[in-house]
Design a protein around this motif. Structure first.
Motif, mmCIF file in Angstrom:
data_model
loop_
_atom_site.group_PDB
_atom_site.id
_atom_site.type_symbol
_atom_site.label_atom_id
_atom_site.label_comp_id
_atom_site.label_asym_id
_atom_site.label_seq_id
_atom_site.Cartn_x
_atom_site.Cartn_y
_atom_site.Cartn_z
ATOM 1 N N SER A 1 0.822 -1.215 0.000
ATOM 2 C CA SER A 1 0.000 0.000 0.000
ATOM 3 C C SER A 1 0.852 1.259 0.000
ATOM 4 O O SER A 1 0.494 2.258 -0.615
ATOM 5 C CB SER A 1 -0.923 -0.005 1.225
ATOM 6 N N SER A 2 2.006 1.213 0.677
ATOM 7 C CA SER A 2 2.869 2.391 0.776
ATOM 8 C C SER A 2 3.722 2.601 -0.470
ATOM 9 O O SER A 2 4.009 3.737 -0.848
ATOM 10 C CB SER A 2 3.777 2.276 2.002
ATOM 11 N N GLN A 3 4.149 1.504 -1.095
ATOM 12 C CA GLN A 3 5.086 1.615 -2.207
ATOM 13 C C GLN A 3 4.455 1.338 -3.569
ATOM 14 O O GLN A 3 5.026 1.700 -4.594
ATOM 15 C CB GLN A 3 6.261 0.651 -1.985
ATOM 16 N N GLY A 4 3.287 0.711 -3.569
ATOM 17 C CA GLY A 4 2.687 0.322 -4.840
ATOM 18 C C GLY A 4 2.350 1.489 -5.739
ATOM 19 O O GLY A 4 2.514 1.409 -6.966
ATOM 20 N N CYS A 5 1.886 2.583 -5.151
ATOM 21 C CA CYS A 5 1.495 3.733 -5.971
ATOM 22 C C CYS A 5 2.691 4.423 -6.606
ATOM 23 O O CYS A 5 2.526 5.233 -7.529
ATOM 24 C CB CYS A 5 0.700 4.735 -5.122
ATOM 25 N N LEU A 6 3.880 4.138 -6.133
ATOM 26 C CA LEU A 6 5.088 4.711 -6.722
ATOM 27 C C LEU A 6 5.641 3.835 -7.835
ATOM 28 O O LEU A 6 6.633 4.184 -8.458
ATOM 29 C CB LEU A 6 6.156 4.887 -5.624
ATOM 30 N N ASN A 7 4.972 2.681 -8.077
ATOM 31 C CA ASN A 7 5.394 1.753 -9.120
ATOM 32 C C ASN A 7 4.502 1.936 -10.341
ATOM 33 O O ASN A 7 3.276 1.919 -10.238
ATOM 34 C CB ASN A 7 5.292 0.318 -8.584
ATOM 35 N N ALA A 8 5.114 2.101 -11.516
ATOM 36 C CA ALA A 8 4.343 2.411 -12.725
ATOM 37 C C ALA A 8 3.369 1.306 -13.090
ATOM 38 O O ALA A 8 2.301 1.561 -13.643
ATOM 39 C CB ALA A 8 5.305 2.678 -13.889
ATOM 40 N N VAL A 9 3.710 0.045 -12.808
ATOM 41 C CA VAL A 9 2.819 -1.072 -13.108
ATOM 42 C C VAL A 9 1.694 -1.150 -12.089
ATOM 43 O O VAL A 9 0.515 -1.298 -12.437
ATOM 44 C CB VAL A 9 3.603 -2.399 -13.147
ATOM 45 N N LEU A 10 2.027 -1.043 -10.797
ATOM 46 C CA LEU A 10 1.026 -1.229 -9.748
ATOM 47 C C LEU A 10 0.086 -0.043 -9.609
ATOM 48 O O LEU A 10 -1.071 -0.210 -9.209
ATOM 49 C CB LEU A 10 1.730 -1.487 -8.410
ATOM 50 N N ASN A 11 0.549 1.145 -9.939
ATOM 51 C CA ASN A 11 -0.272 2.343 -9.710
ATOM 52 C C ASN A 11 -1.667 2.221 -10.321
ATOM 53 O O ASN A 11 -2.672 2.416 -9.625
ATOM 54 C CB ASN A 11 0.459 3.578 -10.234
ATOM 55 N N PRO A 12 -1.804 1.888 -11.600
ATOM 56 C CA PRO A 12 -3.162 1.761 -12.141
ATOM 57 C C PRO A 12 -3.882 0.509 -11.650
ATOM 58 O O PRO A 12 -5.106 0.524 -11.458
ATOM 59 C CB PRO A 12 -2.942 1.719 -13.649
ATOM 60 N N LEU A 13 -3.144 -0.592 -11.435
ATOM 61 C CA LEU A 13 -3.788 -1.829 -11.005
ATOM 62 C C LEU A 13 -4.356 -1.715 -9.595
ATOM 63 O O LEU A 13 -5.324 -2.385 -9.248
ATOM 64 C CB LEU A 13 -2.799 -2.996 -11.067
ATOM 65 N N LEU A 14 -3.749 -0.870 -8.780
ATOM 66 C CA LEU A 14 -4.204 -0.685 -7.409
ATOM 67 C C LEU A 14 -5.172 0.488 -7.267
ATOM 68 O O LEU A 14 -5.566 0.824 -6.149
ATOM 69 C CB LEU A 14 -3.008 -0.469 -6.472
ATOM 70 N N ALA A 15 -5.551 1.086 -8.385
ATOM 71 C CA ALA A 15 -6.496 2.214 -8.376
ATOM 72 C C ALA A 15 -6.042 3.308 -7.428
ATOM 73 O O ALA A 15 -6.815 3.809 -6.600
ATOM 74 C CB ALA A 15 -7.900 1.724 -7.993
ATOM 75 N N CYS A 16 -4.767 3.691 -7.556
ATOM 76 C CA CYS A 16 -4.217 4.713 -6.673
ATOM 77 C C CYS A 16 -4.871 6.068 -6.936
ATOM 78 O O CYS A 16 -5.129 6.444 -8.080
ATOM 79 C CB CYS A 16 -2.706 4.818 -6.860
ATOM 80 N N SER A 17 -5.113 6.797 -5.879
ATOM 81 C CA SER A 17 -5.718 8.119 -6.000
ATOM 82 C C SER A 17 -4.664 9.117 -6.451
ATOM 83 O O SER A 17 -3.544 9.118 -5.927
ATOM 84 C CB SER A 17 -6.300 8.568 -4.661
#
Length: 914
Positions: A593-609
């Motif tokens: 949760s803390s680092q995923g939004c800073l990852n280009a792949v995970l950011n959209p998959l995790l629906a980051c705000s």
């Protein structure tokens, strides 16, 4: 280390020196005390064979012993509480006194009996119902626990807290939200503090059959508790110490959904030794609450082993050891949208991909939990005790996707990826304290250190062929197939296409994305507190210092204070309290949760705000309580608190698709005002009853400052989090039949009524355009149909519309027959959710909510079927949701998705007790 500097460090150093000066090599004390006594007559002669009974009429706790040849008696493992002590002996008057047990320092009494007629009558007056305590709390003993039908057997402790304590919003899967916060709870198990998530989708709880008593603190927490303190649940486990004749039970149950359980427990010991061991297992066709009222693909099982060992080596040295292992396995319940899933089976990168049935979703979880917690106790003198307790506790959580990843495809608004997870949370440390009890002072000075080792391994792969499609049609709708934006043929390139996701698109021949994370979270706390009793006044004063060092660092100085005053003429207690606390992030999925939004792949998959900073930051809270307790004669006692809580950096959770995987998220701040109350009728003509109720607002304020996921707060204005509830109450009534056969009590009957006004359901469509209200709860579903106000339903599937009970112009949605894509607001309604009237939906003052519900449970039992003097057979029958109420817990909640309340469930339990 830079975080060990400044005034906070100096304060903590001072407290540590103070601890060391008191020989503090010790642990946070247990949640129980010891009462020793000697029975004498008026001349000072010893009285053997006297019956000594200690009881709390409100919690229902009651134990009896007989004085030995030296006139001595002992009550070990007494949960902290106020008790009424009664002594009866042949040839002597009835003798009674009140005893307040609040410390592990043993209490020693000398009781002098007067010559007179023996009596066995135990009288209770208004004073026995009152507790002069600055902190509002609820006490529950095992006698009541065994008679309350539990909605969630696999989350027995959470269910007991929800059913018996005020201030708690009930949620699916045994989740409880105390005083406006999501699961900000600490379970103190015999002094070992566990503040990690304890619901069945995160961990395995301590089996409820191992619990003797619990006290739920919903007031301002004392200084010894920190981290997550909206509720502090002090649990005292069962002990075999002093049980010279082995006792135990063997039970078996069978009920609805193919649910079967089996369990056995055994207590045995001597004056200086004790062992309590408990083993149980559960197998059921409904382990988790289902997103459909019809339960399917919801099987699960659980096994528990708990062992408590007590050993006194000398009059001053003793050890207490808790051992626990639990394992659970369960399916993620399916929706109708998860059945016969259609997906690409070949030619995924061509203009004509081939679709076919890839089967049903089959997602499963497995959790293994162990806990080892010894406690060493040393009696320093008649007034002081210290405890030392290292511990290690571990949760190993595994989430398995469907064997065919493509079957994990769900609605586009819910799940676009196949997800797998293997994570561990290992919490190791030690806690220590010195307790000193003399005169008007009851002092406790302690230290705690813990290190939480987090390991997270996640796999994600896109299984929706229209999510991140390279091409769109003329209307801008994504289309399946095609390998890149340069090969769209008669279609158009997708302007929102992310090429970084292409290698992980399983519908186009891609593979899984792997994420691995590790961190250690270190926490140090030092505290000192004193309860000062002078006349009718009690003052609780304390100071705590916390240092947190995880993915980020924080420290906090936290004063705690409480004052209560007992008004004897009116049998009243008035109280106020204040606490400042350090709010620490949840550990579950913290790294992703803390680092995923800073990852280009995970950011959209995790629906980051957008704008979220990623790393969750610790926060702080100021909370205030003002309350009272009032006894009415000897039959009724009423308690209540008004609450104000102000939190900077307030935590909640966001769910990942149709899975039990959730992420902690961090909002800028929160304000939680409200009240909670409890009324008890301990005994009145063989009836006993209690009522608990609360009204708590959970107002959160954007922006989201950390964490993955979340779809609320887009207006930038305050909103109600999805566990906000205007009002809830639980009423329990119990009747013990008065007749006896061979000194055995007759059957008893219990009845529960739970009312919930409904959690916030922000995903429910409604009409109120942003032009009408900048904080509209309906901004993205408000449209015009032929110039008239209408609601856009196109973002929901037919099944989701049916789950919400949506109706348009008298037509009710079914899982296979959707409503029109747009419905006039004047013709739009629901049977399961409360939709704001057109033009009134507001995220703060009037959000959509689950419709109010009333659930009724009943139980009946006979604890001694054949009226045995020693061995007993028992039979208990229970019914949960006896009216088979068709109702929701939540709908597309950002925390837990959609879940229905439990359909009617009948259970029979047969037990043998010796």
């Amino acid at each position: 280390m830079p975080f060990l500097r400044g005034p906070v460090f100096r304060l903590l150093t001072f407290l540590w020196i103070l601890c060391a000066a008191s020989a503090l090599v010790a642990q946070s004390g247990t949640n129980s005390g010891t009462l020793n006594g000697t029975v004498m007559d008026g001349s000072g002669a010893l009285v053997p064979g006297a019956k000594v009974t200690i009881q709390n009429p409100v919690s229902g706790y009651s134990r009896s012993v007989v004085s030995d040849d030296a006139g001595k008696y002992q009550f070990p493992n007494l949960p902290f509480n106020t008790y009424h002590l009664v002594i009866t002996a042949q040839g002597f008057d009835h003798y009674s006194r009140d005893v307040d047990v609040r410390s592990p320092v043993a209490i020693t009494l000398t009781d002098n009996l007067k010559i007179g007629a023996a009596t066995t009558t135990v009288t209770v007056d208004a004073g026995d119902l009152l507790e002069n305590d600055p902190n509002f709390h609820t006490d529950v003993d095992r006698g009541l626990m065994e008679k309350i039908p539990l909605v969630s057997q696999s989350s027995g402790l959470s269910s007991l807290v929800t059913e018996t304590s005020p201030g708690i919003a009930s949620d699916s899967n045994g989740q409880m939200h105390g005083l406006g916060d999501h699961a900000s709870n600490t379970f103190s198990i015999d002094g070992q503090n566990i503040s990690d998530q304890q619901s069945k989708t995160f961990s395995n709880q301590l089996p409820s059959n191992s619990v003797q008593s619990m006290s739920v603190i919903s007031g301002a927490p004392p200084a010894e508790y920190g981290g997550k303190t909206s509720l502090v649940i002090q649990v005292t486990t069962r002990s075999g110490q002093g049980v010279t004749t082995p006792t135990g039970s063997v039970t078996s149950t069978f009920g609805s959904f193919g649910t079967a359980t089996g369990g056995a427990d055994l207590s045995y010991g001597t004056k200086n030794f004790g062992n309590f061991i408990e083993i149980d297992g559960l197998n059921t066709g409904k382990f988790l609450d289902s997103p459909e009222f019809r339960v399917f693909h919801a099987k699960g099982n659980e096994e528990n082993v708990f062992d408590r060992i007590d050993r006194s080596f000398t009059a001053k040295d003793s050890i207490h050891l808790n051992l626990n292992y639990s394992r659970s396995w369960f399916q993620t319940p399916n929706t109708y949208d998860n059945l016969n899933v259609e997906n690409v089976i070949s030619d995924g990168v061509t203009s004509t991909p081939v679709f076919g049935n890839v089967g049903n979703a089959d997602q499963r979880s497995e959790i293994g939990t162990f806990d080892i917690a010894p406690t060493y106790t040393r009696v320093l003198n008649d007034f002081a005790v210290f405890n030392l307790g290292p511990y290690v506790r571990r949760d190993a959580y595994n989430y398995y996707p469907s064997n065919n990843f493509l079957a994990d495809r769900g609605p586009a608004n819910l799940q676009t990826s196949s997800i797998g997870q293997a994570r561990t949370l290992t919490n190791a440390g030690a806690h220590a304290d010195v307790s000193y009890n003399k005169g008007i002072h009851s002092i406790k000075v302690g230290a705690m250190y813990s290190q939480t080792y987090l390991n997270e391994s996640d796999t994600l792969g896109i299984v929706d062929p229209t999510y991140n499609a390279p091409c769109v049609d003329a209307s801008g709708t994504p289309v399946a197939g095609y390998a890149s934006t340069g090969a769209c043929g008669n279609n158009l390139p997708n302007p929102n296409y992310l090429s970084v996701l292409a290698p992980y698109d399983l519908t186009r021949g891609g593979g899984l994305f792997n994420f691995n994370g590790h961190t250690d979270v270190k926490e140090l706390a030092l505290y000192a507190q004193d309860q000062i009793t002078t006349g009718n006044w009690i003052f609780n004063v304390g100071l705590r210092g916390d240092i947190y060092n995880g993915l980020t660092t924080a420290s906090q100085v936290e004063p705690r204070v409480g004052i209560s005053y007992k008004v004897k003429p009116t049998s009243s207690v008035l109280r106020i309290s204040y606490a400042r606390t350090l709010e620490t992030p949840f550990n579950e999925n913290l790294i992703l949760s803390s680092q995923g939004c800073l990852n280009a792949v995970l950011n959209p998959l995790l629906a980051c705000s957008p704008g979220s900073s990623g790393i969750l930051q610790p926060g702080f809270r100021n909370e205030f309580h003002a309350g009272f307790q009032q006894a009415f004669g000897k039959n009724v006692v009423l308690s209540g608190d008004y609450i104000w809580k102000y939190t900077h950096n307030a935590f909640d959770f966001s769910v990942l698709g149709n899975t039990p995987i959730t992420f902690p998220i961090d909002w800028h701040n929160a304000k939680v005002p409200g009240f909670d109350a409890r009324a008890d009728v301990p005994s009145f003509h063989h009836f006993s009853a209690y009522v608990v109720m609360s009204s708590v607002a959970a107002r959160f304020f954007p922006p989201q400052v950390g964490g993955a996921g979340a779809t609320v707060g887009a207006t930038g204005l305050p909103f109600r989090i999805d566990h906000d509830e205007k009002f809830n109450e639980t009423t329990h009534v119990q009747y013990q039949t008065p007749f006896k056969i061979r000194n055995a009590t007759g059957p008893w009957i219990g009845f529960n009524w739970r009312h919930d006004s409904g959690l916030v359901a922000g995903a429910v469509p409604c009409y109120n355009p942003l032009s009408n209200d900048p904080n509209s709860a309906c901004g993205n579903t408000s449209i015009l149909l032929n110039g008239q106000p209408a609601v856009d339903l196109s973002k929901l599937t037919a099944d989701e519309e049916a789950q919400a009970g949506l109706i348009c112009d008298g037509q009710r949605a079914t899982p296979t027959n959707p409503l029109p894509s747009a419905c006039l607001a004047s013709q739009f309604s629901s049977s399961l959710v409360r939709i704001p009237k057109p033009g009134t939906g507001n995220n703060d003052t009037n959000p959509p909510r689950i419709a109010p519900r009333d659930l009724f449970d009943a139980s009946v039992g006979e604890d001694n079927l054949f009226h045995g003097d020693k061995d007993r057979w028992s039979l208990h029958l229970s019914a949960v949701n006896i009216t088979n109420k068709y109702a929701l817990y939540n709908f597309l909640s950002t925390f837990s998705g959609t879940h229905y309340v439990t359909p009617r469930a009948l259970t029979a339990e047969l037990g043998f007790h010796f």
